[in-house]
Scaffold this active site. Structure first.
Site, PDB file in Angstrom:
ATOM      1  N   SER A   1     -45.347   9.484  32.085  1.00  0.00           N
ATOM      2  CA  SER A   1     -45.047  10.297  33.260  1.00  0.00           C
ATOM      3  C   SER A   1     -43.547  10.502  33.464  1.00  0.00           C
ATOM      4  O   SER A   1     -43.130  11.404  34.191  1.00  0.00           O
ATOM      5  CB  SER A   1     -45.667   9.668  34.516  1.00  0.00           C
ATOM      6  OG  SER A   1     -44.972   8.511  34.890  1.00  0.00           O
TER       7      SER A   1
ATOM      8  N   LYS B   1     -41.296   6.333  39.142  1.00  0.00           N
ATOM      9  CA  LYS B   1     -41.066   7.752  39.432  1.00  0.00           C
ATOM     10  C   LYS B   1     -39.661   7.955  39.994  1.00  0.00           C
ATOM     11  O   LYS B   1     -38.997   7.014  40.409  1.00  0.00           O
ATOM     12  CB  LYS B   1     -42.079   8.266  40.487  1.00  0.00           C
ATOM     13  CG  LYS B   1     -43.532   8.303  40.041  1.00  0.00           C
ATOM     14  CD  LYS B   1     -43.821   9.436  39.096  1.00  0.00           C
ATOM     15  CE  LYS B   1     -45.300   9.456  38.715  1.00  0.00           C
ATOM     16  NZ  LYS B   1     -45.727   8.221  38.007  1.00  0.00           N
TER      17      LYS B   1
END
Lengths: 204, 204
Positions: free
Chosen positions: A123, A160
């Site tokens: 990700s 993230k």
DNA sequence: AATTTTACTATATATTTATACAGTATAATG
DNA sequence: CATTATACTGTATAAATATATAGTAAAATT
């Protein structure tokens, strides 16, 4: 700490190398021999300059009384735990989560850090964070927009980009088009920030 | 390593403490002062015993020439040079190319390596290699297809995937769609392999 | 029981070492 | 333009230091 001249740097390096090799600092004569000086006073004046500029300390009246002023190198190494991204639950340092430890100099990434986190998934691919990479995690709540954070939302832990768009709205942004933004409303959902990434290690 | 007596342990500890505190080993007189001995020969005989038993080394005719023998901690670490990608010429370890050094445990990336190379550009972006990353380079000619190599083609140094497609044809493949494949015909063009990447470090 | 090791004191000295003094020369700074 | 910093050679010496020698005594080893 004032500017060091190239020659003074050579002398400083020479001292460090000598200590690494022998376990004790050099005499003026040792430095001369190593760097090709023909007078002990050549070493002496360089040492005085290095002392004046704060790079070394000299114990007066003491043979080999030179010490390098570098608080970073003292207590250099440390074993840091490597933890996996546990699907449910946070990446705690409980022994069942620690796959192994890695010996790494302190302050290796400029900043202090607490553990390594092994990355799962892609990700954060476009941020250069690949599967199996080790992220150096510093446990902290001091997060700025754009920091790479290790965040937990209801038992789900992810890595993230952090972006606060409103006082109560935080976006957790992936660096990969195949993944979607996570928008967290802090009034509805609990968001816990484990810490942030201060560095990365890849073994191949 | 033979048995140490309690008194000898005290002397050994005293030496270690003295080094930690001052940065250099004690003299015989220093040890006496610390442990309450009234004759320098008290320290001398203890030192001889510690040397005979292998706990310390004494450099004869050298002031403060005591070093503690600890093979586990010594030689664990190493200062590795960080070299920049020089536009023309190979990333040699000549001092003008070394920006600084980085302290890193030996075998940090499983394999040995020789230096760190600071990455310029984004041609290996999709392999998770970003601008300013440090690649741990092992100087070797043992390259397999798929390895990330540091290659030099006529004064141009690049980091790319290595792929031999025919006995005389080598492809240097970027990991970024914006960059194009380099096909090298070994009969026409000289290709020098500096080494290969065995690891990566990112400081953020 | 004899010998070696440990654990010291006390004194002496050759060598090591820091450090001062006297110069020379060039570059940098105010 | 004077001054300070850098970068040395060369000589000298007081102080620091390793190290030898001469003892004493208790504990451990052979």
């Amino acid at each position: 700490m004032k500017n060091i001249t190239p020659q003074q740097q050579k002398v400083l390096d020479c001292i460090q190398v000598y200590i690494n090799k022998t376990g004790f600092p050099p005499t003026r004569a040792d430095i001369c021999k190593e760097l090709g000086f023909k007078s002990p006073n050549s070493a002496e004046t360089h040492l005085r300059a290095l002392e004046k500029k704060g790079f070394i300390s000299i114990e007066s009246g003491t043979s080999r009384g030179i010490s390098i002023n570098n608080p970073e190198i003292v207590e250099n190494n440390n074993e840091y735990p490597i933890v996996g991204l546990v699907a449910a639950g946070s990446p705690t340092l409980a022994s069942e989560n620690v796959e192994k430890t890695l010996n790494c100099p302190k302050g290796f990434f400029g900043s202090d850090f607490d553990y390594f986190l092994r990355v799962r998934g892609l990700s954060m691919k476009d941020a250069g964070i690949m599967e199996d990479d080790l992220i150096a995690v510093k446990k902290t709540q001091e997060i700025r927009n754009g920091d790479i954070v290790i965040a937990r939302i209801e038992d789900e832990v992810t890595v993230k980009y952090f972006q606060r768009t409103a006082p109560n709205i935080v976006h957790l942004k992936p660096a990969n088009q195949d993944f979607k933004d996570i928008e967290v409303n802090l009034e509805e959902t609990e968001l816990f920030i484990e810490g942030k990434s201060v560095g990365l290690i890849r073994e191949n």
